[in-house]
Each structure stands twice: as structure tokens, then as C-alpha cells.
Enzyme design. Structure first.
Site, PDB file in Angstrom:
ATOM      1  N   HIS A  96     106.091  71.331  89.195  1.00  0.00           N
ATOM      2  CA  HIS A  96     105.681  71.519  90.286  1.00  0.00           C
ATOM      3  C   HIS A  96     106.883  71.446  91.352  1.00  0.00           C
ATOM      4  O   HIS A  96     107.975  70.811  91.186  1.00  0.00           O
ATOM      5  CB  HIS A  96     104.921  70.222  90.374  1.00  0.00           C
ATOM      6  CG  HIS A  96     104.231  70.454  91.819  1.00  0.00           C
ATOM      7  ND1 HIS A  96     104.763  70.019  92.925  1.00  0.00           N
ATOM      8  CD2 HIS A  96     102.896  70.702  92.166  1.00  0.00           C
ATOM      9  CE1 HIS A  96     103.845  70.277  94.275  1.00  0.00           C
ATOM     10  NE2 HIS A  96     102.685  70.758  93.485  1.00  0.00           N
ATOM     11  N   GLU A 168     102.600  79.491  92.476  1.00  0.00           N
ATOM     12  CA  GLU A 168     102.649  78.372  93.448  1.00  0.00           C
ATOM     13  C   GLU A 168     103.727  78.585  94.140  1.00  0.00           C
ATOM     14  O   GLU A 168     105.012  77.791  94.207  1.00  0.00           O
ATOM     15  CB  GLU A 168     102.772  76.707  92.971  1.00  0.00           C
ATOM     16  CG  GLU A 168     101.752  76.329  92.011  1.00  0.00           C
ATOM     17  CD  GLU A 168     101.035  74.760  92.634  1.00  0.00           C
ATOM     18  OE1 GLU A 168     100.119  74.672  92.413  1.00  0.00           O
ATOM     19  OE2 GLU A 168     101.972  74.054  92.953  1.00  0.00           O
ATOM     20  N   SER A 214      97.863  75.068  99.378  1.00  0.00           N
ATOM     21  CA  SER A 214      96.990  75.054 100.479  1.00  0.00           C
ATOM     22  C   SER A 214      95.508  75.715 100.219  1.00  0.00           C
ATOM     23  O   SER A 214      95.297  76.384 100.972  1.00  0.00           O
ATOM     24  CB  SER A 214      97.751  75.643 101.485  1.00  0.00           C
ATOM     25  OG  SER A 214      98.641  74.874 101.856  1.00  0.00           O
TER      26      SER A 214
HETATM   27  P1  PGA Z   1      98.095  71.485  98.467  1.00  0.00           P
HETATM   28  O1  PGA Z   1      99.040  71.227  97.149  1.00  0.00           O
HETATM   29  O2  PGA Z   1      96.895  72.184  97.742  1.00  0.00           O
HETATM   30  O3  PGA Z   1      97.914  70.246  98.987  1.00  0.00           O
HETATM   31  O4  PGA Z   1      98.831  72.519  99.088  1.00  0.00           O
HETATM   32  C1  PGA Z   1      98.893  72.166  95.934  1.00  0.00           C
HETATM   33  C2  PGA Z   1      99.974  71.779  94.746  1.00  0.00           C
HETATM   34  O5  PGA Z   1     100.847  70.977  95.239  1.00  0.00           O
HETATM   35  O6  PGA Z   1     100.031  72.261  93.872  1.00  0.00           O
END
Ligand code: PGA
Length: 261
Positions: A96, A168, A214
Site C-alpha cells: 500500500h 492504486e 478515492s
Molecule cells: P481511499 O483509500 O478510498 O480513502 O482513497 C484507498 C486506499 O488507500 O486504498
């Protein structure tokens, strides 16, 4: 046909008591979905026992947000893959962007963690993503290819479909808006092509690539309209049971739609 996924990482939120409440609220909201899609939640370590119990009665798998690459030893403060398995985890999230940014993790380290995860029978959720600078320089696909190739370097082609890839974009995590659906879909296509070039067409056709960054109930549908996006991986918008249920419903509708095609 790839089974679609709705998943959420709770980050450093939702303690044990709250985890049990979340599961109790979620159960009736997703009961009608049955096993139409795959669902997972990634609680913090200390919430895993509560989550294991609370989610055991319905089709939501649990997983961890990180792990160590060794099975045991003098690694103060760390948790190993066998410990996660014992705690009831089916999944483990690796790479991540917050681990890369704040804890100095690299994709070579992630490779070692991934090897240990698969050796223990965990399903790795491997995050891949370009920075805002990479995006500006239009090198996102190269970066994704590099990250994927390094992290999966030790895996045979037949193992690839057992890994979940999570695109991501680092600039879209915890941000005001997700990547534009067309932009995300292009990256998913590029990444699938890179998997095909490295591991063969069969592995590429089978591996699930989910999108995170997001995601909200408002933008999830447009993302899932793209055939190369195999699911949604959600932070903030799924930290309530209602929010996660909304996301799961969007993914389930996409699954029905794709079956018809
Ligand atoms: P978020 O986080 O949906 O709050 O942007 C996504 C993530 O960290 O995988």
C-alpha cells in the site's frame, strides 16, 4: 469469467468493538448478494479476532494490511504470515502506498513478503501505482510494469491468477477525486498486457485487477463500466457498513451485467 471483488482496507481505524458492530450492520445489507461477488475487509491487527468471529457467518473474507517476510524470529513488533493464517486471514495487502511512503518499503521487500504470503496460503492483494510525477511524465504504465515484475519475479505463471492486483494510483489515494474511469481503465489494460508479456495470456486473462483510490458510491459505477476493472478497493467510503454495502451492490450489478454480455 473473472469473479468481481469489493474490498475495503480500514487502515488504522475501527477497533475490535466497532468491528463487531460493523459486521452486524453489514450482514443484512449484503445478504441478498450471496456469493455473486468476492468481498473482503482488512481490519487492523488487533481487530482480527473480533472480525473473524463477526464475519464468520457470511461471505466476507478477512485479511491483514501488512506482514513480515519471515515466519518467526527476533523481529520486535512484527506479525508473520502463519500468524495471520491462525488469526483467520485469507488475504494480506502488500505495498500500500502508505507503507511505501511512511515506512520505506520497497518492491523488493514486497517481493519477499509476497513469497512468504503465498507459501502460507494467503491471497496477496498487491498494490501497484504511479506517483503524480510519474503521471505527469506519462510513464505510469512503465512504472506499473516494473512494480509488478519485481514483486512477482519469483512466482510461476500458474500462481499469478491467485494474486489480486490492485491498481492504486498514489496521487488518488485519500484524495478529493478518483482517477478518471477512462484513465484507470487504460492502466488496467496496460497492466494486463504486461502480465501477459511476462507470464502468458492465460495468467493475464485470469488475474483480477481491482481499482482503488478515492472510490465512492458516486464514481464506482463508471469505473465498473470498464471490462478490465475487476472490482473496487475502498478506504474512506467503506468505513461504514452502509458505505461498503453500497460499493458491494455496485460491483454485484456489474457482475450481472457482464454475465449477460
Ligand atoms: P481511499 O483509500 O478510498 O480513502 O482513497 C484507498 C486506499 O488507500 O486504498
Amino acid at each position: 469469467m473473472r469473479r468481481l471483488i469489493a474490498g475495503t482496507g480500514w487502515k488504522m481505524n475501527i477497533g475490535a468493538t466497532q468491528a463487531a458492530r460493523y459486521a452486524a450492520q453489514l450482514a443484512p445489507l449484503v445478504a441478498a448478494l450471496g456469493d455473486a461477488i468476492e468481498m473482503f475487509v482488512l481490519p487492523p491487527f488487533t481487530s482480527l479476532p473480533a472480525a473473524k468471529q463477526a464475519f464468520s457467518s457470511f461471505a466476507v473474507g478477512i485479511g491483514a494490511q501488512n506482514m513480515h517476510w519471515e515466519a518467526s524470529g527476533a523481529w520486535t513488533g512484527e506479525i508473520s504470515a502463519p500468524m495471520l493464517v491462525e488469526a483467520g486471514c485469507r488475504y494480506v495487502e502488500l505495498a500500500h502506498s502508505e507503507r511505501l511512503e511512511h515506512f520505506g518499503e520497497t518492491y523488493d521487500l514486497v517481493r519477499r513478503k509476497l513469497n512468504a504470503a503465498v507459501a502460507s496460503g494467503l491471497t496477496p492483494i498487491l498494490c501497484l501505482g504511479e506517483t503524480a510525477e510519474d503521471k505527469r511524465r506519462a510513464v505510469a504504465d512503465d512504472i506499473l510494469n516494473e512494480q509488478m515484475s519485481l514483486a512477482l519475479r519469483d512466482q510461476p505463471p500458474e500462481r499469478i491468477p491467485t494474486v489480486i492486483l490492485a491498481y492504486e494510483p498514489r496521487w488518488a489515494i485519500g484524495a478529493a477525486a478518483a482517477a478518471a474511469p477512462d484513465y484507470a481503465a487504460e492502466r488496467h489494460r496496460g497492466l494486463r498486457k504486461a502480465v501477459s508479456d511476462r507470464f502468458g495470456a492465460e495468467a493475464a486473462a485470469e488475474v483480477r485487477i481491482i481499482y482503488g483510490g478515492s472510490v465512492t458510491p458516486g464514481n464506482g459505477e463508471a469505473l465498473m463500466a470498464h471490462a478490465d476493472i475487476d472490482g473496487l478497493f475502498v478506504g474512506r467510503a467503506a468505513w461504514s457498513a452502509e458505505g461498503f454495502a453500497d460499493i458491494a451492490a455496485i460491483v454485484a450489478r456489474a457482475a450481472i451485467q457482464r454475465k449477460k454480455q
